[in-house]
Scaffold this active site. Structure first.
Site, mmCIF file in Angstrom:
data_model
loop_
_atom_site.group_PDB
_atom_site.id
_atom_site.type_symbol
_atom_site.label_atom_id
_atom_site.label_comp_id
_atom_site.label_asym_id
_atom_site.label_seq_id
_atom_site.Cartn_x
_atom_site.Cartn_y
_atom_site.Cartn_z
ATOM 1 N N GLU A 76 0.832 -1.203 0.000
ATOM 2 C CA GLU A 76 0.000 0.000 0.000
ATOM 3 C C GLU A 76 0.868 1.255 0.000
ATOM 4 O O GLU A 76 0.625 2.207 -0.749
ATOM 5 C CB GLU A 76 -0.890 -0.025 1.238
ATOM 6 C CG GLU A 76 -1.522 1.283 1.641
ATOM 7 C CD GLU A 76 -1.900 1.268 3.112
ATOM 8 O OE1 GLU A 76 -3.014 0.819 3.405
ATOM 9 O OE2 GLU A 76 -1.077 1.686 3.960
ATOM 10 N N ASP A 129 -5.571 -2.727 -3.407
ATOM 11 C CA ASP A 129 -5.452 -1.268 -3.475
ATOM 12 C C ASP A 129 -4.053 -0.848 -3.900
ATOM 13 O O ASP A 129 -3.882 0.131 -4.641
ATOM 14 C CB ASP A 129 -5.855 -0.611 -2.158
ATOM 15 C CG ASP A 129 -5.031 -1.068 -0.962
ATOM 16 O OD1 ASP A 129 -4.495 -2.192 -0.982
ATOM 17 O OD2 ASP A 129 -4.945 -0.295 0.023
#
Length: 464
Positions: A76, A129
């Site tokens: 991330e 993500d």
């Protein structure tokens, strides 16, 4: 002569690191509001602090982002860092982060989600993500610097988007999985949904039908989650099923994934982007709900805390950038200038320089709020839209002993024409850089015709 050579080398070095859009870009979005008190220096200051506190150099030009535990890095953080570096035109950092990402991929081509320092897997397999942010950042890098250097950003972006499609979108349902090894209809994470990226991916890979369906499914899930759980405003849950109901598979997450906390908090930011860039009506509706919750239910940005039940009751206690900034981004899609300005001021005054999550997100939010997190020009995103007559087509080395490289749009036809006007070789380009071998032909001048669609351009090459 020596001074002239040094000047020439310096010029070439500068040219190789030039970018399409310098920072700050100060883009004014076609859709939504912009804070009248915004200042790109705020974004620059946030970036400088973030880079000082969280970027660490590894060997061989690699860089990593320090996590809450500074000895670790999560995918991330690499994705966030790539976004920031691309928009800040920090090419050296961008390249180093991407090389670090690639050093740590699994067999599906996505980064293992947690790494010990500069190397050593601590948490295996992907977090979607991170892949989405990294893939979009590569597209921004291709826009900024082109893909004829050491790293072919365009090809790498397409490869990563292909991996996301194959491993992180559930087959036949268009539900975004939270990782390459788990999730789908039974458990997903609304804060990963990035419909604006999907529209870009569709253009970039000529696969708009698929990615538009992933975007549409994202809104279906969000709206179902709000409806099924009688949510106030845009308070989605951290985790849910594709039906919108809570997921039994989220039992190991904070409050079983049933509340609006540190996962869900990013949702207003990601969805607001879809309205600001594309004017999407679903995005505006969701972002306005989120903004109105703060303005009407809470009485303003200064009253935001770090957690809510979906019915709007408070469970958090801290006032921080993760929550304040995302709601400020949502206010850009709202209709109240005073509230947006106050939200911008509130975010800007928060000072959490040593908090990885809060300060990194504050920096990303500030880029969007100041017009520095923008949609690259659409004409530069699709190889199908590339106009060969207006593009930079180069041949090198020229003169050549036997082989030379044609730098031209993908899917072009390269025709080599002799002095007698005969086509002696034709080759289709599959990447932007294509090697042509004329070792079996005599020395002399040849015409090189590059055709893309109904457009063409002709160059000359001298074979020694």
């Amino acid at each position: 002569m020596k001074n002239l050579l040094l000047i020439t080398v310096a010029f070439l070095c500068l040219k190789s690191y030039s970018q399409k859009q310098p920072f700050p870009a100060n883009v004014v979005f076609t859709n939504g509001l912009m804070a009248t008190n915004k200042n790109s220096q705020d974004a620059q200051n946030n970036y400088d602090t973030w880079k000082t506190n969280f970027v660490e150099a590894c060997s061989n030009g690699r860089y990593r982002i320090k996590f809450d535990d500074p000895s670790q890095t999560v995918s991330e953080g690499i994705g966030y860092g790539m976004l920031l570096a691309a928009y800040a035109t920090d090419k050296t950092l961008f390249d180093g982060l991407w090389l670090y990402y690639k050093d740590n991929v699994n067999s599906n081509g996505v980064m293992n989600w947690k790494i010990n320092g500069c190397s050593g897997i601590n948490g295996a397999n992907g977090a979607t993500d991170a892949e989405l942010d990294a893939a979009f950042a590569l597209i921004v890098a291709d826009y900024q610097w082109g893909s004829t250097g050491v790293i072919n950003y365009k090809n790498d972006a397409k490869t990563l988007i292909t991996a996301i499609k194959a491993h992180e979108v559930e087959a036949n349902t268009f539900v975004l999985k939270p990782g390459d090894q788990f999730g789908g209809s039974q458990i997903t994470n609304p804060s990963y949904f990035s419909p604006a990226y999907y529209r870009v991916f569709g253009t970039f890979t000529n696969d708009a039908t698929f990615w538009n369906q992933v975007a549409a499914k994202s809104y279906t899930i969000i709206n179902s989650n709000l409806t099924v759980n009688n949510a106030v405003g845009g308070l989605v849950s951290d985790w849910c099923q594709a039906s919108g109901a809570y997921s039994s598979q989220a039992s190991g997450y904070n409050r079983e994934g049933k509340t609006y906390t540190y996962d869900a908090a990013r949702t207003p930011w990601r969805i607001a982007v879809d309205y600001l860039w594309y004017g999407n009506a679903d995005a505006k509706a969701y972002a306005k709900k989120s903004s109105d919750f703060v303005r009407l239910n809470l009485g303003g940005s200064s009253n935001i805390k770090d957690g809510y039940n979906q019915n709007g009751t408070l469970i958090g206690q801290w006032h921080n950038a993760t929550f304040v900034g995302a709601f400020a981004c949502a206010a850009m899609a709202g209709e109240n200038q005073t509230h947006l300005n106050a939200s911008y001021t509130d975010l800007n005054q928060l000072n959490e320089p040593n908090s990885y999550f809060n300060h990194t997100l504050k920096t990303l939010y500030s880029f969007l709020l100041t017009g520095n997190f923008y949609l690259p020009e659409t004409k530069n995103l699709s190889t199908g839209d590339f106009d060969v007559e207006k593009s930079t087509v180069t041949l090198y080395p020229n003169p050549s002993n036997d082989k030379f490289t044609v730098s031209a749009p993908e899917n072009s036809i390269v025709s080599v024409i002799s002095a007698e006007g005969k086509i002696i070789l034709e080759q289709k380009t599959t990447t932007e850089n294509t090697e042509i071998n004329l070792a079996n032909y005599s020395s002399g001048l040849y015409l090189i015709k590059i055709t893309n669609g109904n457009k063409s351009i002709t160059k000359k090459v001298l074979l020694k």
